[in-house]
Each structure stands twice: as C-alpha cells, then as structure tokens.
Write a protein that holds these residues in place. Structure first.
Motif, short mmCIF file in Angstrom:
data_model
loop_
_atom_site.label_atom_id
_atom_site.label_comp_id
_atom_site.label_asym_id
_atom_site.label_seq_id
_atom_site.Cartn_x
_atom_site.Cartn_y
_atom_site.Cartn_z
N LYS A 31 11.25 -7.14 -1.48
CA LYS A 31 12.31 -7.37 -0.65
C LYS A 31 11.99 -7.56 1.26
N PRO A 32 11.01 -8.42 1.66
CA PRO A 32 11.16 -8.17 3.47
C PRO A 32 12.29 -7.42 3.99
N LEU A 33 12.54 -6.50 4.63
CA LEU A 33 13.54 -5.91 5.96
C LEU A 33 12.96 -6.52 7.06
N VAL A 34 11.78 -6.20 7.70
CA VAL A 34 11.58 -6.32 9.00
C VAL A 34 10.00 -6.96 9.42
N ALA A 35 9.65 -8.15 8.94
CA ALA A 35 8.44 -8.46 9.15
C ALA A 35 7.40 -8.42 10.04
N ALA A 36 6.54 -8.44 10.34
CA ALA A 36 5.24 -7.93 11.13
C ALA A 36 5.41 -9.30 12.31
N GLY A 37 4.82 -8.41 13.35
CA GLY A 37 5.16 -9.13 14.90
C GLY A 37 5.89 -8.99 15.40
N HIS A 38 7.47 -7.59 14.79
CA HIS A 38 7.85 -7.17 15.81
C HIS A 38 7.79 -6.18 16.48
N PRO A 39 7.97 -5.65 17.65
CA PRO A 39 7.39 -5.25 18.87
C PRO A 39 7.73 -3.86 18.21
N THR A 40 7.84 -2.88 17.15
CA THR A 40 8.38 -1.52 16.80
C THR A 40 6.82 -2.15 16.34
N ASP A 41 6.11 -3.27 15.39
CA ASP A 41 4.54 -3.18 14.49
C ASP A 41 4.96 -2.14 13.64
N CYS A 42 6.31 -2.28 13.37
CA CYS A 42 6.04 -1.53 11.50
C CYS A 42 6.57 -2.59 10.87
N VAL A 43 6.06 -2.70 9.67
CA VAL A 43 6.63 -3.92 8.58
C VAL A 43 7.22 -3.08 7.90
N VAL A 44 8.46 -3.44 7.05
CA VAL A 44 9.30 -2.47 6.38
C VAL A 44 9.97 -2.95 5.08
N SER A 45 10.07 -2.23 4.06
CA SER A 45 9.92 -3.84 2.58
C SER A 45 10.67 -2.60 2.03
N GLU A 46 12.17 -3.58 1.50
CA GLU A 46 12.19 -2.94 -0.53
C GLU A 46 11.95 -3.42 -1.35
N VAL A 47 11.04 -2.11 -2.10
CA VAL A 47 10.48 -3.13 -3.11
C VAL A 47 11.19 -2.02 -4.58
N THR A 48 11.90 -2.69 -5.54
CA THR A 48 12.12 -2.79 -6.49
C THR A 48 11.01 -3.19 -7.48
N PHE A 49 10.55 -1.63 -8.59
CA PHE A 49 9.88 -1.79 -9.58
C PHE A 49 10.83 -1.57 -10.87
N GLU A 50 11.08 -2.62 -11.99
CA GLU A 50 11.06 -3.27 -12.94
C GLU A 50 10.44 -1.75 -13.80
N ARG A 108 14.86 1.58 -13.69
CA ARG A 108 14.52 0.89 -11.89
C ARG A 108 14.37 1.68 -10.81
N PHE A 109 13.71 1.60 -10.38
CA PHE A 109 13.51 2.28 -9.02
C PHE A 109 13.11 1.11 -8.07
N THR A 110 13.76 1.76 -6.71
CA THR A 110 13.63 1.34 -5.62
C THR A 110 13.48 2.42 -3.84
N HIS A 111 12.84 1.56 -3.56
CA HIS A 111 12.23 2.67 -2.07
C HIS A 111 11.76 1.59 -1.33
N THR A 112 13.05 1.96 0.33
CA THR A 112 11.90 1.74 1.41
C THR A 112 10.55 1.82 1.51
N ALA A 113 10.03 1.08 2.07
CA ALA A 113 8.47 1.32 2.48
C ALA A 113 7.78 0.93 4.20
N ILE A 114 7.52 1.42 4.47
CA ILE A 114 8.01 1.43 6.39
C ILE A 114 6.18 1.23 6.37
N ASN A 115 5.84 0.59 6.85
CA ASN A 115 4.48 0.04 7.87
C ASN A 115 4.21 0.64 8.88
#
Lengths: 139, 139
Positions: A31-50, A108-115
C-alpha cells in the motif's frame, strides 16, 4: 505450504495491490503511503506479508528503515542469523546491506518501509530466499 | 480541559518518554525507533498524543513524513484549515512548511514521524497552538 493455503482467503489490506511475484515468494501486499516525487525524497509504503511470504534477497543503495505495525516477522541480513521483528520494533538497514524480510509461517506481518533519497535509487533485487534459508530460524 | 483529565491515568506507551513541555501543549510521548547517526540519516520516532495534546507550530528544514498508526488526529498547515488524519493515512510535509499535529479532544493519537537528512537539522520550533486555533476544526 499448508499455512499459506490456510490463510489465502484473507482480503487484501485496503488500498494495497499485490507485490510483484518476480521479487516475492508467496503473497504480499503493498500500500503506497508516500509516492516518489515528494520533496522529502522518501518513498514510504505499508507492506503486508501473508503467512510464509517473504521478499527476495535485496539491498537499498540509500538504506531503508522498517517499522513493524502488526504481527511478528523475520529479518535476515546476509551472513547473520534470522531475527524476529515484533510490533513496535524498527530496523535500520545500511546502504548496500543484502537482506530479506517477511512473515513467519504462523501469521500475517505488516511493516512500514521507508526509503530515503528515493530519487537516487530504491532497491536492487537478488535471488529468492530458498525454503532451506527460510526454515533456518532458531529461537 | 476535562477530556485531557479524564484520560490522564493511561500508562505511558512502552519505551516512551514524555515530550518536552516547551514544545507541546498537554501530554505527549515519544518513543525513539531509529536514533540519530544511522547510515540512512533518518530519525524515526513514534509519537503518542493524549486527548487534547498537540505540538507547537514548527517546521522541518528537510521535511517530515507522518504515518498514523492508531487513532484519529489533527494536522494543520499554516494558512490552511485543520484536517483529520486517520489510521493508515500518511502526510508528507515539505521542507520549511509551518504546521502542527496532535490528538483530537476525544482520544489518543499515535503516528510514526520520519525525519530525513536528520544530521542536517530536524526541526525549528515556533509558538504554541492556541485554544482558539485548536478548536477551529470544522468537519
């Protein structure tokens, strides 16, 4: 894997799409939370693994931070033992460090991923995590 | 504020310390997830606001990303109306943008706060959010 099959009927998390099979074993959702191109240059997603799902070995040219938001999962850095990641814990992964992460067989396992510095490169994918590697966890 | 008093007996979130009164109105808690000095140069914290609590107006020289992990809260950018932030939502705050965030009067609010390029500066604090400002939310 019987545990994966047992859970396959769970609905996708809201706003998420399935992670690409080329880089994941089993079913995972992004699930995208912050897409590419924002001024923080962070891409943030929520990833859920079955249960049983994990991503391939990979590295990030500018590192990554994972924050566990639900469940308990695995994290492994190349050459080190697998470790458990629990809800409320975070891991800071240095640039270039080869690693993988995913769910345990049990839930299930869910984490926020911050790039950070995402415009300069996000990920370099490597080979899949084998069943032998995945089942090497020792408490 | 009666709502704040009603909830004051809740225990602090595990691993958290109280946010500095100089920059917060009411009671908030900060749990460090990734400290300064990691190679990603991201500082990541979990911030929990008790009902009615909020931080001062402030800005971040390199921006900030907030990801809501529990509850519903307020976010306001200077010159714009207050907006609600719900669990699972994120906000990407550009460098230098003056803003504040916090709980509603009705319940606890928790977000992950992601500060990129932290070694080059994290936050510039300004004045407190007044009661009049805080009570200006219109659904």
């Amino acid at each position: 894997m019987s545990n994966m099959n047992k859970h396959e009927q769970q609905p996708a998390p809201a706003g998420a799409t399935q992670a690409p099979a080329d880089y994941f074993t089993g079913v995972a959702w992004v699930k995208p939370l912050v897409a590419a191109g924002h001024p923080t240059d962070c891409v943030v997603s929520e990833v859920t693994f079955e249960p049983g799902a994990r991503n391939n070995w990979h590295s990030h040219p500018h590192g990554q931070v994972l924050v566990v938001t639900a469940g308990t999962g695995y994290y492994q850095q190349q050459g080190q033992p697998m470790q458990l990641l629990r809800q409320g814990e975070a891991v800071s992964i240095a640039p270039g460090v080869v690693h993988w992460h995913g769910a345990t067989p049990e839930g299930r396992f869910t984490h926020t991923a911050i790039n950070p510095s995402a415009s300069q490169g996000m990920v370099e994918w490597l080979q899949a995590v084998t069943e032998e590697e995945y089942q090497s966890y020792q408490a």
